[in-house]
Design a protein around this motif. Sequence first.
Motif: not given
Length: 91
Positions: A8-9, A13-17, A44-52, A1-6
């Motif tokens: 997905t998160y 955020f990368n797609v949003i970025g 980016a700070i919330l995790g979307g920096a790589p794809l951004s 459960m936690k693995l899938e959440f991380i």
Amino acid sequence: MKLEFILTYFVVFNVIGCLINIADKWLAKHDKWRIRESTLWSVAILGGAPLSYITMKLIRHKTRHKSFMIGMPILAIVDIVVLIYSLLYLI
């Protein structure tokens, strides 16, 4: 459960970025109201920096801004390290 959440998160955020960088580039080309830089940084700070960062390089967006060309790859590395640490902690 936690693995899938991380995972997905991180993906969300990368797609949003990616999408907000593409949208901001389109808005810039069409002289429209732009997306705030603070929004780009927040995602980016919330995790979307790589794809951004990859998107910025591919579409040549914000490449003249030193803060983005230096800060975004550093933040991308931090995001990836946090992701790997989180995944290893759960295993």
